[in-house]
Design a protein around this motif. Structure first.
Motif, PDB file in Angstrom:
ATOM      1  N   ALA A 184      67.575 -13.990 -19.353  1.00 40.31           N
ATOM      2  CA  ALA A 184      68.289 -15.237 -19.041  1.00 40.31           C
ATOM      3  C   ALA A 184      69.579 -15.293 -19.853  1.00 40.31           C
ATOM      4  O   ALA A 184      69.587 -15.041 -21.059  1.00 40.31           O
ATOM      5  N   GLY A 185      70.673 -15.619 -19.181  1.00 38.87           N
ATOM      6  CA  GLY A 185      71.965 -15.646 -19.839  1.00 38.87           C
ATOM      7  C   GLY A 185      72.633 -14.302 -19.920  1.00 38.87           C
ATOM      8  O   GLY A 185      73.797 -14.193 -20.317  1.00 38.87           O
ATOM      9  N   LYS A 186      71.903 -13.229 -19.545  1.00 37.65           N
ATOM     10  CA  LYS A 186      72.457 -11.871 -19.540  1.00 37.65           C
ATOM     11  C   LYS A 186      72.559 -11.336 -18.119  1.00 37.65           C
ATOM     12  O   LYS A 186      73.624 -10.933 -17.670  1.00 37.65           O
ATOM     13  N   TYR A 187      71.430 -11.323 -17.403  1.00 42.36           N
ATOM     14  CA  TYR A 187      71.391 -10.781 -16.042  1.00 42.36           C
ATOM     15  C   TYR A 187      70.893 -11.831 -15.050  1.00 42.36           C
ATOM     16  O   TYR A 187      69.898 -12.517 -15.304  1.00 42.36           O
ATOM     17  N   ARG A 188      71.581 -11.925 -13.917  1.00 43.70           N
ATOM     18  CA  ARG A 188      71.113 -12.768 -12.815  1.00 43.70           C
ATOM     19  C   ARG A 188      69.894 -12.116 -12.160  1.00 43.70           C
ATOM     20  O   ARG A 188      69.736 -10.893 -12.175  1.00 43.70           O
TER      21      ARG A 188
END
Length: 392
Positions: free
Chosen positions: A65-69
């Protein structure tokens, strides 16, 4: 839904005892691609309606979360085994802890898209053809995407300006380079756009006299075949020649729905090719790959490339050895019809390099040839000269 002749539910591998449409979903909703886009799975809570997530899967979703969709269409989720985290469809779409591991040599752009970018969207790597990265959006953010930085990384993009910027500069570049005869629309997935927006782009390209071929790279036939509507196909057919390359990686992805989508494209004169990526734990065995290629031929999709998985940041855990690729290619060549054998390639900054092992060796006596059974023979240099005879 109309079915391609010869394609039956019994013949197509599917998740065991898994109805494709949940009983609470209306058939009209299930057949509407926009419904699937609105109902995409983007959280643990939504995923638990379809799958029994493992602790590692939940941890990977949390840590990414917050890195990769991530998102999954209900249709694609319906192909997953709800109990098996090693399901080949599930592995392609559900975040894994391997995405967060740093691998030696991994890069965000090992194929050089950003290096060869000439405008906001145009990547000009080969003399007579370009790609246009027209979007970052996808219906499913495939965990193995070679453009993961562009599509899936929350903070990443190959765009210099926003996706919503005008296409004028991109079309002007193509028009000013008459050597460009072939344009591939990719992204992201171009079919994420609605028909009207997509037609603006395609018609703009068709208005350039030197552009002969328009290609679309899309995984919608696999991830959400309902998107391949009659209206879409009729629109694309107005701008022929148009080709579509898609991306089946496993036989479970070949369903009556995906076969129907291919059939609609073909009936509108749009040839369909396939680009498979060799993925550890998904399709890295001869039996799976043979089945995939023969099933593709049965629904009239031409195998095009077998890509060796790139060492991309967040993707490297899917990589196999090149020897594994050679083993699979040897298990295909001669064992299935010739046009069902894809070209095994490694994508690099200097282009796509064919890396299948040669079936011949140059010797003093001529060519030593080896067939798919391992049988060998020598073709004498006097019969088939290796070197061009001196014409003087």
């Amino acid at each position: 839904m109309p079915r391609t002749p010869g394609v039956t539910d019994a013949a197509v591998p599917c998740a065991p005892d898994r109805p494709s449409r949940p009983p609470e979903v209306l058939e009209s909703e299930w057949n509407d691609w926009r419904w699937h886009m609105r109902k995409r799975i983007t959280s643990v809570k939504k995923a638990q309606r379809w799958l029994r997530l493992t602790a590692d899967e939940e941890k990977a979703i949390e840590k990414s979360a917050g890195k990769y969709r991530w998102s999954v269409t209900p249709y694609y989720a319906s192909l997953m085994d709800p109990d098996d985290p090693t399901c080949p469809v599930r592995q392609q779409a559900i975040p894994a802890l391997g995405e967060l591991v740093e691998f030696p040599g991994a890069e965000v752009d090992p194929v050089g898209d950003m290096f060869y970018r000439k405008t906001n969207r145009v990547v000009h790597k080969y003399p007579d053809r370009v790609i246009m990265l027209i979007t970052e959006a996808c219906p499913v953010y495939c965990r193995h995407c070679t453009r993961k930085f562009h599509t899936t990384d929350v903070g990443g993009s190959y765009f210099r300006d926003s996706e919503g910027e005008s296409f004028t500069e991109d079309l002007r570049y193509i028009a000013e380079h008459p050597e460009i005869r072939d344009v591939l629309l990719t992204g992201g997935d171009p079919l994420s756009y609605r028909d009207g927006k997509l037609e603006e782009i395609v018609s703009g390209l068709r208005g350039i006299p030197t552009v002969e071929i328009i290609r679309i790279g899309s995984r919608f036939p696999v991830l959400l075949p309902q998107r391949i509507t009659e209206d879409l196909c009729e629109m694309l057919a107005r701008y022929h020649p148009v080709w579509l390359n898609t991306h089946f990686n496993h036989p479970k992805e070949i369903t009556p729905e995906s076969a129907g989508a291919v059939d609609r494209l073909l009936r509108h004169g749009i040839p369909v090719g396939n680009q498979t990526v060799l993925l550890r734990g998904v399709n890295d065995d001869v039996a799976t790959m043979r089945t995939l290629m023969t099933e593709l031929l049965r629904i009239r999709v031409r195998p095009y490339y077998l890509y060796h998985c790139d060492n991309v940041t967040g993707v490297s855990h899917f990589m196999t050895s090149i020897e594994k690729g050679w083993e699979i290619m040897e298990g295909l060549q001669g064992h299935i019809t010739g046009f069902g054998v894809p070209q095994y390639v490694l994508t690099t900054r200097i282009g796509k390099i064919p890396i299948a092992q040669p079936c011949f060796t140059r010797t003093p006596d001529g060519l030593l040839l080896r067939n798919y059974r391992g049988e060998e023979m020598v073709v004498d240099d006097a019969v088939h000269p290796i070197t061009e005879p001196d014409a003087r």
